[in-house]
Motif scaffolding. Structure first.
Motif, mmCIF file in Angstrom:
data_model
loop_
_atom_site.group_PDB
_atom_site.id
_atom_site.type_symbol
_atom_site.label_atom_id
_atom_site.label_comp_id
_atom_site.label_asym_id
_atom_site.label_seq_id
_atom_site.Cartn_x
_atom_site.Cartn_y
_atom_site.Cartn_z
ATOM 1 N N UNK A 221 23.118 1.246 -20.318
ATOM 2 C CA UNK A 221 21.766 1.605 -20.774
ATOM 3 C C UNK A 221 20.711 1.080 -19.806
ATOM 4 N N UNK A 222 20.893 -0.183 -19.368
ATOM 5 C CA UNK A 222 19.896 -0.768 -18.472
ATOM 6 C C UNK A 222 19.953 -0.133 -17.079
ATOM 7 N N UNK A 223 21.153 0.307 -16.668
ATOM 8 C CA UNK A 223 21.260 1.001 -15.380
ATOM 9 C C UNK A 223 20.446 2.297 -15.417
ATOM 10 N N UNK A 224 20.558 3.021 -16.523
ATOM 11 C CA UNK A 224 19.820 4.270 -16.670
ATOM 12 C C UNK A 224 18.315 3.977 -16.683
ATOM 13 N N UNK A 225 17.929 2.949 -17.436
ATOM 14 C CA UNK A 225 16.522 2.553 -17.502
ATOM 15 C C UNK A 225 16.012 2.165 -16.106
ATOM 16 N N UNK A 226 16.801 1.425 -15.381
ATOM 17 C CA UNK A 226 16.422 1.007 -14.034
ATOM 18 C C UNK A 226 16.201 2.186 -13.093
ATOM 19 N N UNK A 227 17.047 3.202 -13.217
ATOM 20 C CA UNK A 227 16.875 4.406 -12.383
ATOM 21 C C UNK A 227 15.590 5.137 -12.752
ATOM 22 N N UNK A 228 15.288 5.200 -14.047
ATOM 23 C CA UNK A 228 14.080 5.898 -14.504
ATOM 24 C C UNK A 228 12.810 5.255 -13.979
ATOM 25 N N UNK A 229 12.858 3.922 -13.792
ATOM 26 C CA UNK A 229 11.644 3.192 -13.404
ATOM 27 C C UNK A 229 11.156 3.535 -12.005
ATOM 28 N N UNK A 230 12.093 3.974 -11.139
ATOM 29 C CA UNK A 230 11.731 4.190 -9.731
ATOM 30 C C UNK A 230 10.578 5.176 -9.583
ATOM 31 N N UNK A 231 10.702 6.318 -10.236
ATOM 32 C CA UNK A 231 9.701 7.368 -10.071
ATOM 33 C C UNK A 231 8.318 6.920 -10.521
ATOM 34 N N UNK A 232 8.251 6.291 -11.676
ATOM 35 C CA UNK A 232 6.959 5.863 -12.217
ATOM 36 C C UNK A 232 6.324 4.760 -11.371
ATOM 37 N N UNK A 233 7.185 3.890 -10.824
ATOM 38 C CA UNK A 233 6.667 2.806 -9.987
ATOM 39 C C UNK A 233 6.156 3.359 -8.656
ATOM 40 N N UNK A 234 6.909 4.318 -8.089
ATOM 41 C CA UNK A 234 6.478 4.937 -6.831
ATOM 42 C C UNK A 234 5.138 5.645 -6.974
ATOM 43 N N UNK A 235 4.900 6.216 -8.140
ATOM 44 C CA UNK A 235 3.645 6.931 -8.383
ATOM 45 C C UNK A 235 2.450 5.981 -8.271
ATOM 46 N N UNK A 236 2.594 4.774 -8.814
ATOM 47 C CA UNK A 236 1.523 3.768 -8.700
ATOM 48 C C UNK A 236 1.272 3.451 -7.230
ATOM 49 N N UNK A 237 2.346 3.355 -6.453
ATOM 50 C CA UNK A 237 2.213 3.050 -5.025
ATOM 51 C C UNK A 237 1.513 4.202 -4.291
ATOM 52 N N UNK A 238 1.953 5.406 -4.550
ATOM 53 C CA UNK A 238 1.400 6.560 -3.833
ATOM 54 C C UNK A 238 -0.097 6.698 -4.078
ATOM 55 N N UNK A 239 -0.545 6.472 -5.297
ATOM 56 C CA UNK A 239 -1.981 6.614 -5.568
ATOM 57 C C UNK A 239 -2.783 5.518 -4.875
ATOM 58 N N UNK A 240 -2.121 4.449 -4.432
ATOM 59 C CA UNK A 240 -2.834 3.348 -3.772
ATOM 60 C C UNK A 240 -2.963 3.563 -2.264
ATOM 61 N N UNK A 241 -2.285 4.575 -1.725
ATOM 62 C CA UNK A 241 -2.345 4.813 -0.283
ATOM 63 C C UNK A 241 -3.577 5.637 0.062
ATOM 64 N N UNK A 242 -4.247 5.245 1.133
ATOM 65 C CA UNK A 242 -5.435 5.958 1.563
ATOM 66 C C UNK A 242 -5.082 6.854 2.759
ATOM 67 N N UNK A 243 -5.178 8.153 2.566
ATOM 68 C CA UNK A 243 -4.927 9.082 3.670
ATOM 69 C C UNK A 243 -6.258 9.648 4.173
ATOM 70 N N UNK A 244 -6.485 9.589 5.468
ATOM 71 C CA UNK A 244 -7.651 10.282 6.026
ATOM 72 C C UNK A 244 -7.347 11.778 6.055
ATOM 73 N N UNK A 245 -8.353 12.592 6.333
ATOM 74 C CA UNK A 245 -8.150 14.044 6.399
ATOM 75 C C UNK A 245 -7.019 14.398 7.383
ATOM 76 N N UNK A 246 -7.036 13.735 8.536
ATOM 77 C CA UNK A 246 -6.022 14.011 9.561
ATOM 78 C C UNK A 246 -4.614 13.679 9.077
ATOM 79 N N UNK A 247 -4.526 12.612 8.289
ATOM 80 C CA UNK A 247 -3.195 12.155 7.871
ATOM 81 C C UNK A 247 -2.635 12.980 6.714
ATOM 82 N N UNK A 248 -3.515 13.653 5.995
ATOM 83 C CA UNK A 248 -3.122 14.414 4.802
ATOM 84 C C UNK A 248 -1.846 15.235 5.017
#
Lengths: 238, 238
Positions: free
Chosen positions: A183-210
């Motif tokens: 059960x915890x292995x499944x829960x651990x796998x599920x957490x990756x996507x949601x945690x990555x989303x928090x990271x992605x929204x914190x990255x600043x891309x300039x127009x060129x980098x988009x």
């Protein structure tokens, strides 16, 4: 990574084809090109740390034993200290902590909601896995801050974390009830996507980098590899 | 009492028949005759502090604004530090924190359950009123400990508390919604009995003293008077 090594010492090792430390010594790619303004960085990081602290506090309230309460109490002290150290940096920049955090609460509150867990075991798994992931991420984003601030923030994230304490609690729980593992292995796998989303929204891309978001992929690969090692340390298949 | 004075400075004073500070300068009666063994004192006090910290943490999670979250986050840092300082004293005596707390969790868990509150406003009122009451109580019990321990524990309880932060949050809430006042006044009155029960179970009576519990009454009168002042400071009728 200090806590990683220190907690590994206490584990009973089983033979493996490849020494586990090999993964750990890879050079870390940082994210300095994508670091947002100091106030945005600190506002997001402080709110993330406050959320991680809240998760830990809830796990104290629902802990099954006094021993677990005491252990996680010790962990919570380090966690709130990290939030407060980031809050102090916000105040040095002349903002209030609330004003700095306020614009970024949305995705982090959503992260908190979806990673909350159905019981204490899932709560602790969330604390163990997402704290490591997010701390790694913000530590890699910090080198893009102005140099003296980058240094101080680097020191905040280099302080020892509660990872070993949480891993111990989980190991004990799984040893007492081996059926928890899947059960915890499944829960651990599920957490990756949601945690990555928090990271992605914190990255600043300039127009060129988009057009060029693929450049951050190696970093996420490393963060996911570290996540896998954290799960592996508990015998959970990532 | 330092925080009491510092928070009063920031309030808008209305004319009163009697200066409010008059109550504060009474000599404090201590409880040194009724102090339990060092390990029992520390076990109970550490578990009480952990519970007060949990209450504060829950109030962060349910806080209505980011400003409230940030303010209570600062308060939580002091609260967990107090628990951890008591935990460190337990370890100095050669016990584990969990073993020292374990025999005394029953009445404190019950206290937590009945003082939990139905919403954030009641939660914060609980934090504000019960933390002051219990800290006062344990500070008065500490002089009965062996002298060097008594001094260190006295210093732990003399450190500034979160009282001012919590009072500010409550004042703002009541100003924004004056109808809250009567509900929170009733809640505040209810808290006295449950909080006193935690204190009474912590007192150690010898066989001779059993018949003579009335001797602690003056102390409880003072603790209740301080509770009334805390309520009065928010315009709540005790």
């Amino acid at each position: 990574m200090a806590t990683w090594f220190s907690r590994r010492k206490r584990r009973i090792e089983v033979p493996r084809l490849r020494p586990r430390t090999e993964d750990v010594v890879t050079t870390k790619v940082d994210l300095h090109e994508f670091t947002p303004s100091p106030l945005e960085f600190l506002g997001r990081a402080a709110y993330v740390q406050l959320t991680l602290f809240e998760n830990l506090s809830l796990a104290i309230s629902s802990a099954p034993t006094t021993a677990a309460k005491a252990a996680i109490g010790a962990a919570a002290e380090g966690s709130i200290a990290r939030h407060r150290a980031l809050a102090a940096e916000i105040e040095k920049l002349g903002s209030t902590v609330a004003d700095a955090m306020d614009p970024y609460t949305g995705p982090i509150d959503e992260f908190e909601r979806v990673t909350r867990g159905a019981d204490w075991f899932e709560q602790i798994t969330t604390c163990y896995l997402t704290t490591g992931f997010l701390d790694d991420f913000f530590a890699r984003l910090a080198p893009g801050l102005p140099s003296s601030l980058a240094e101080r923030v680097g020191a905040i994230f280099a302080a020892p974390t509660a990872e070993a304490v949480l891993a111990d609690q989980l190991e004990q729980a799984i040893a007492a009830n081996p059926r928890l593992a899947s059960r915890l292995a499944m829960w651990g796998r599920r957490l990756v996507g949601d945690t990555m989303l928090v990271c992605r929204t914190a990255l600043h891309f300039t127009e060129d980098q988009r057009s060029d978001e693929a450049r951050v992929e190696p970093v996420f690969s490393e963060l996911i590899a570290a996540h896998t090692r954290r799960m592996d340390a508990l015998g959970l298949t990532a």
